[in-house]
Design a protein around this motif. Structure first.
Motif, PDB file in Angstrom:
ATOM      1  N   PRO A 151     -10.736 -20.250   8.361  1.00  0.00           N
ATOM      2  CA  PRO A 151     -10.501 -21.899   7.761  1.00  0.00           C
ATOM      3  C   PRO A 151     -11.930 -21.616   6.501  1.00  0.00           C
ATOM      4  O   PRO A 151     -12.665 -22.402   6.376  1.00  0.00           O
ATOM      5  CB  PRO A 151     -10.797 -22.658   8.761  1.00  0.00           C
ATOM      6  N   PHE A 152     -11.587 -20.938   5.494  1.00  0.00           N
ATOM      7  CA  PHE A 152     -12.885 -20.801   4.376  1.00  0.00           C
ATOM      8  C   PHE A 152     -12.174 -21.740   3.347  1.00  0.00           C
ATOM      9  O   PHE A 152     -11.394 -22.943   3.866  1.00  0.00           O
ATOM     10  CB  PHE A 152     -12.117 -19.862   3.356  1.00  0.00           C
ATOM     11  N   VAL A 153     -13.109 -22.861   2.560  1.00  0.00           N
ATOM     12  CA  VAL A 153     -13.533 -23.608   2.737  1.00  0.00           C
ATOM     13  C   VAL A 153     -13.819 -23.744   1.412  1.00  0.00           C
ATOM     14  O   VAL A 153     -15.421 -23.448   0.941  1.00  0.00           O
ATOM     15  CB  VAL A 153     -13.750 -25.259   2.427  1.00  0.00           C
ATOM     16  N   ILE A 154     -13.388 -23.254  -0.165  1.00  0.00           N
ATOM     17  CA  ILE A 154     -14.454 -22.900  -1.520  1.00  0.00           C
ATOM     18  C   ILE A 154     -14.299 -24.402  -2.012  1.00  0.00           C
ATOM     19  O   ILE A 154     -13.357 -24.873  -2.613  1.00  0.00           O
ATOM     20  CB  ILE A 154     -13.142 -22.149  -2.368  1.00  0.00           C
ATOM     21  N   GLU A 155     -15.432 -24.022  -1.799  1.00  0.00           N
ATOM     22  CA  GLU A 155     -16.210 -25.501  -2.927  1.00  0.00           C
ATOM     23  C   GLU A 155     -16.768 -25.624  -4.801  1.00  0.00           C
ATOM     24  O   GLU A 155     -17.677 -24.137  -5.110  1.00  0.00           O
ATOM     25  CB  GLU A 155     -17.332 -25.718  -2.114  1.00  0.00           C
ATOM     26  N   THR A 156     -16.314 -26.537  -4.923  1.00  0.00           N
ATOM     27  CA  THR A 156     -16.191 -26.656  -6.606  1.00  0.00           C
ATOM     28  C   THR A 156     -16.723 -27.482  -7.204  1.00  0.00           C
ATOM     29  O   THR A 156     -16.453 -28.604  -7.764  1.00  0.00           O
ATOM     30  CB  THR A 156     -15.054 -26.037  -7.147  1.00  0.00           C
ATOM     31  N   PRO A 157     -18.605 -27.756  -7.043  1.00  0.00           N
ATOM     32  CA  PRO A 157     -18.608 -28.476  -7.299  1.00  0.00           C
ATOM     33  C   PRO A 157     -19.433 -29.143  -8.950  1.00  0.00           C
ATOM     34  O   PRO A 157     -18.820 -30.562  -9.195  1.00  0.00           O
ATOM     35  CB  PRO A 157     -20.249 -29.001  -6.322  1.00  0.00           C
ATOM     36  N   LEU A 158     -18.591 -28.459  -9.752  1.00  0.00           N
ATOM     37  CA  LEU A 158     -18.875 -28.682 -11.451  1.00  0.00           C
ATOM     38  C   LEU A 158     -17.159 -28.415 -11.883  1.00  0.00           C
ATOM     39  O   LEU A 158     -17.112 -28.527 -13.297  1.00  0.00           O
ATOM     40  CB  LEU A 158     -19.571 -27.027 -11.631  1.00  0.00           C
ATOM     41  N   MET A 159     -16.216 -28.266 -10.476  1.00  0.00           N
ATOM     42  CA  MET A 159     -14.713 -28.653 -11.385  1.00  0.00           C
ATOM     43  C   MET A 159     -14.251 -29.496 -12.061  1.00  0.00           C
ATOM     44  O   MET A 159     -13.774 -28.821 -13.264  1.00  0.00           O
ATOM     45  CB  MET A 159     -13.483 -28.521 -10.472  1.00  0.00           C
ATOM     46  N   TRP A 160     -14.275 -30.356 -11.847  1.00  0.00           N
ATOM     47  CA  TRP A 160     -14.184 -31.325 -13.005  1.00  0.00           C
ATOM     48  C   TRP A 160     -15.336 -32.295 -14.571  1.00  0.00           C
ATOM     49  O   TRP A 160     -14.919 -33.823 -14.757  1.00  0.00           O
ATOM     50  CB  TRP A 160     -13.643 -32.617 -12.488  1.00  0.00           C
ATOM     51  N   LEU A 161     -17.042 -31.285 -14.135  1.00  0.00           N
ATOM     52  CA  LEU A 161     -18.668 -31.554 -14.933  1.00  0.00           C
ATOM     53  C   LEU A 161     -18.078 -31.008 -16.049  1.00  0.00           C
ATOM     54  O   LEU A 161     -17.326 -29.943 -16.507  1.00  0.00           O
ATOM     55  CB  LEU A 161     -19.395 -31.617 -14.149  1.00  0.00           C
ATOM     56  N   ASN A 162     -18.357 -31.583 -17.404  1.00  0.00           N
ATOM     57  CA  ASN A 162     -18.489 -31.014 -18.026  1.00  0.00           C
ATOM     58  C   ASN A 162     -20.198 -30.789 -18.870  1.00  0.00           C
ATOM     59  O   ASN A 162     -21.061 -31.038 -17.675  1.00  0.00           O
ATOM     60  CB  ASN A 162     -18.830 -32.355 -19.715  1.00  0.00           C
ATOM     61  N   LYS A 163     -20.402 -29.715 -19.817  1.00  0.00           N
ATOM     62  CA  LYS A 163     -22.243 -29.371 -19.023  1.00  0.00           C
ATOM     63  C   LYS A 163     -22.744 -30.338 -19.458  1.00  0.00           C
ATOM     64  O   LYS A 163     -23.947 -30.354 -18.571  1.00  0.00           O
ATOM     65  CB  LYS A 163     -22.034 -28.520 -20.663  1.00  0.00           C
ATOM     66  N   ALA A 164     -22.744 -31.591 -20.633  1.00  0.00           N
ATOM     67  CA  ALA A 164     -24.167 -32.495 -19.435  1.00  0.00           C
ATOM     68  C   ALA A 164     -23.173 -33.298 -18.528  1.00  0.00           C
ATOM     69  O   ALA A 164     -24.861 -33.519 -17.694  1.00  0.00           O
ATOM     70  CB  ALA A 164     -23.351 -33.505 -21.066  1.00  0.00           C
ATOM     71  N   GLN A 165     -22.516 -33.489 -17.599  1.00  0.00           N
ATOM     72  CA  GLN A 165     -22.776 -33.892 -16.930  1.00  0.00           C
ATOM     73  C   GLN A 165     -23.331 -33.282 -15.205  1.00  0.00           C
ATOM     74  O   GLN A 165     -23.828 -33.680 -14.200  1.00  0.00           O
ATOM     75  CB  GLN A 165     -21.029 -34.151 -16.104  1.00  0.00           C
ATOM     76  N   THR A 166     -22.662 -31.691 -16.067  1.00  0.00           N
ATOM     77  CA  THR A 166     -23.583 -30.629 -15.463  1.00  0.00           C
ATOM     78  C   THR A 166     -25.513 -30.766 -14.806  1.00  0.00           C
ATOM     79  O   THR A 166     -26.345 -29.771 -14.129  1.00  0.00           O
ATOM     80  CB  THR A 166     -23.400 -29.163 -16.058  1.00  0.00           C
ATOM     81  N   TRP A 167     -25.611 -31.063 -16.688  1.00  0.00           N
ATOM     82  CA  TRP A 167     -26.755 -31.062 -16.403  1.00  0.00           C
ATOM     83  C   TRP A 167     -27.326 -32.373 -16.095  1.00  0.00           C
ATOM     84  O   TRP A 167     -28.948 -32.630 -14.779  1.00  0.00           O
ATOM     85  CB  TRP A 167     -27.748 -31.107 -18.161  1.00  0.00           C
ATOM     86  N   GLU A 168     -26.868 -33.005 -15.709  1.00  0.00           N
ATOM     87  CA  GLU A 168     -27.328 -34.604 -15.076  1.00  0.00           C
ATOM     88  C   GLU A 168     -27.217 -34.167 -13.236  1.00  0.00           C
ATOM     89  O   GLU A 168     -28.160 -35.157 -13.016  1.00  0.00           O
ATOM     90  CB  GLU A 168     -26.577 -35.306 -15.755  1.00  0.00           C
ATOM     91  N   LEU A 169     -26.462 -33.287 -12.204  1.00  0.00           N
ATOM     92  CA  LEU A 169     -26.375 -33.366 -11.566  1.00  0.00           C
ATOM     93  C   LEU A 169     -27.778 -32.428 -10.793  1.00  0.00           C
ATOM     94  O   LEU A 169     -28.235 -32.404 -10.022  1.00  0.00           O
ATOM     95  CB  LEU A 169     -25.150 -32.353 -11.170  1.00  0.00           C
ATOM     96  N   ALA A 170     -27.992 -31.763 -11.977  1.00  0.00           N
ATOM     97  CA  ALA A 170     -29.263 -31.006 -11.738  1.00  0.00           C
ATOM     98  C   ALA A 170     -30.488 -31.788 -12.017  1.00  0.00           C
ATOM     99  O   ALA A 170     -31.540 -31.139 -10.711  1.00  0.00           O
ATOM    100  CB  ALA A 170     -29.029 -29.625 -12.870  1.00  0.00           C
ATOM    101  N   ASP A 171     -30.309 -32.425 -12.232  1.00  0.00           N
ATOM    102  CA  ASP A 171     -31.606 -33.758 -12.619  1.00  0.00           C
ATOM    103  C   ASP A 171     -31.952 -34.119 -11.426  1.00  0.00           C
ATOM    104  O   ASP A 171     -33.009 -34.413 -10.529  1.00  0.00           O
ATOM    105  CB  ASP A 171     -30.967 -33.966 -13.828  1.00  0.00           C
ATOM    106  N   ARG A 172     -30.089 -34.342 -11.113  1.00  0.00           N
ATOM    107  CA  ARG A 172     -30.383 -35.591  -9.619  1.00  0.00           C
ATOM    108  C   ARG A 172     -30.581 -34.407  -8.106  1.00  0.00           C
ATOM    109  O   ARG A 172     -31.724 -34.570  -7.554  1.00  0.00           O
ATOM    110  CB  ARG A 172     -29.026 -35.855  -9.447  1.00  0.00           C
ATOM    111  N   LEU A 173     -30.642 -33.057  -8.430  1.00  0.00           N
ATOM    112  CA  LEU A 173     -30.682 -32.577  -7.640  1.00  0.00           C
ATOM    113  C   LEU A 173     -32.435 -32.713  -7.519  1.00  0.00           C
ATOM    114  O   LEU A 173     -33.579 -31.654  -6.710  1.00  0.00           O
ATOM    115  CB  LEU A 173     -30.287 -31.276  -7.676  1.00  0.00           C
ATOM    116  N   GLY A 174     -33.485 -32.516  -8.422  1.00  0.00           N
ATOM    117  CA  GLY A 174     -34.756 -32.012  -8.759  1.00  0.00           C
ATOM    118  C   GLY A 174     -34.880 -31.399  -9.233  1.00  0.00           C
ATOM    119  O   GLY A 174     -35.161 -30.235  -9.789  1.00  0.00           O
TER     120      GLY A 174
END
Length: 224
Positions: A151-174
């Motif tokens: 039962p694999f689960v392929i996780e894609t946390p960036l799938m629907w994020l643009n690059k600005a939102q990816t930077w935002e996620l990195a910031d939230r993660l410290g």
């Protein structure tokens, strides 16, 4: 099987490093795997190894050099120019890359007793790569489950994020400064802000500038 263990497909770039921090926040055990497919810039593998070592994440490098021989492209051949092409993927697209990466990561995950496979593919800023699409990942997820009866689960946390939102996620993660300073996205093999001219650098910088302007007024890009 360990539902709190994940394997991250890890290149040492902005997206996969952000995913590594994302996985470390969610799972008790995280391992990273980097694929050596004959990249022109060996620094990509070196960068991934350095990041994993500093974050104390178990890291494996797998030899997939045959891929570079089968699918000549601008990332493996110095005589192939980096070009955007109308109606076709750019010359940096490597046929079968994510198919093979995720398949081998799944084999590794099953042997390690991990259920989750994390990858930084993204359909929002996917540059025309067909193997970054959500429909492909979901299809492969079903195929891997059937192929290995697991039962694999392929996780894609960036799938629907643009690059600005990816930077935002990195910031939230410290991890904003870490991702800005330590990752390699540049097609010309330059760490951090890169060459500034290749398509990968332009996309990364555009997202960075948009995030800093919208969310961090008065804060210089890259500063904590």
């Amino acid at each position: 099987m360990n539902d709190s263990k994940a394997v991250v497909v890890f290149s040492g770039g902005q997206d996969s490093t952000t995913c590594l921090f994302w996985a470390m926040e969610r799972y008790a055990e995280v391992e990273a795997v980097t694929f050596d497919y004959g990249q022109r810039h060996r620094r990509e593998v070196e960068c991934a190894s350095s990041i994993a070592r500093d974050l104390k994440v178990p890291h494996r490098i797998m030899d997939l050099s045959l891929l570079g021989q089968l699918a000549p492209n601008a990332l493996t051949r110095s005589d192939v120019a980096i070009e955007e092409r109308e109606g076709a993927p750019p010359t940096t697209f490597v046929d079968g890359r994510n198919l093979l990466f995720l398949s081998f990561a799944a084999i590794m995950a099953k042997q390690a007793g991990a259920r989750h496979i994390v990858t930084g593919v993204c359909e929002t800023d996917f540059s025309g790569y067909p193997d970054c699409r959500d429909v492909f990942v979901k299809s492969l997820n079903v195929t891997l489950n059937l192929a290995m009866d697991y039962p694999f689960v392929i996780e894609t946390p960036l799938m629907w994020l643009n690059k600005a939102q990816t930077w935002e996620l990195a910031d939230r993660l410290g991890a904003f400064a870490f991702v800005r300073e330590r990752t390699l996205t540049c097609y010309n093999g330059i760490v951090a802000d890169g060459c500034g001219q290749c398509p990968a650098c332009k996309l990364r910088r555009k997202g960075l500038d948009e995030y800093v302007a919208a969310a961090l007024p008065g804060r210089e890009a890259g500063l904590p």
